[in-house]
Design a protein around this motif. Structure first.
Motif, short mmCIF file in Angstrom:
data_model
loop_
_atom_site.label_atom_id
_atom_site.label_comp_id
_atom_site.label_asym_id
_atom_site.label_seq_id
_atom_site.Cartn_x
_atom_site.Cartn_y
_atom_site.Cartn_z
N LEU A 20 41.40 -50.11 -108.32
CA LEU A 20 40.20 -50.64 -107.68
C LEU A 20 40.57 -51.93 -106.95
O LEU A 20 41.14 -52.84 -107.56
N PRO A 75 38.91 -54.87 -104.23
CA PRO A 75 37.75 -55.34 -103.46
C PRO A 75 38.02 -55.13 -101.97
O PRO A 75 39.13 -55.36 -101.49
N PRO A 126 33.56 -53.86 -107.61
CA PRO A 126 34.50 -53.25 -108.54
C PRO A 126 33.91 -53.10 -109.95
O PRO A 126 34.19 -52.12 -110.65
N THR A 181 34.31 -51.61 -102.67
CA THR A 181 35.52 -51.41 -103.47
C THR A 181 36.30 -50.22 -102.91
O THR A 181 35.73 -49.15 -102.68
#
Length: 162
Positions: free
Chosen positions: A116, A118, A38, A123
């Motif tokens: 965003l 993970p 990210p 990402t």
């Protein structure tokens, strides 16, 4: 025309506008998984000086992506379909969220988010935009999904090539 007929017509118009306002809601959504952290995706997403190198749809003309700041950007849907958009950065949470809002209240407003998340070693980048207002009932935002898919594809290519 009698006074009561004018009041009935006026009331009908007001009721119609209220209905159009309450039903005026659409959205566009696109997401992509990028094989990078990210932090790396965020770095590219927020480096507006480099947008001309990879972003096919957005050129920042004035302002910075700073929470609370007004920005002016050129939105490019095609060679003959470009227009300036004024927005305000509503929220900026590093490596997680960039949220911009704008438009004309009651007519057409937008709430644009880059989210965003993970995902494994990468990402998930989500572009989601909500539209509200009377004008939404008479507008097809589906071409924007193609534009945002292009932005996600270009961002993915940029980040993964670094």
């Amino acid at each position: 025309m009698t006074k009561s007929l004018i009041l009935i017509i006026l009331a009908a118009v007001v009721i119609l506008l209220v209905i159009l306002f309450l039903t005026g809601h659409k959205s566009v959504h696109d997401e992509v998984v990028i094989q990078a952290s990210p932090e790396k995706v965020w770095e590219v997403l927020t480096d507006t000086d480099a947008y001309s190198e990879w972003n096919p749809a957005i050129e920042i003309k004035e302002g910075q992506l700073t929470e609370g700041e007004e920005i002016l950007f050129l939105f490019i849907q095609g060679p003959d379909n470009q227009y300036d958009i004024q927005a305000k950065v509503k929220a900026k949470q590093e490596n997680k969220l960039l949220n911009q809002v704008g438009g004309t209240w009651g007519v057409l407003t937008f709430d644009h988010k880059y989210i965003l998340e993970p995902e494994g070693d990468g990402t998930r980048l989500i572009i989601h935009e909500e539209y509200k207002g009377v004008g939404v009932n008479f507008w097809d935002p589906s071409p924007l999904e193609e534009v945002y898919a292009g932005v996600n594809k270009a961002l993915k290519a940029r980040v993964e090539s670094m």
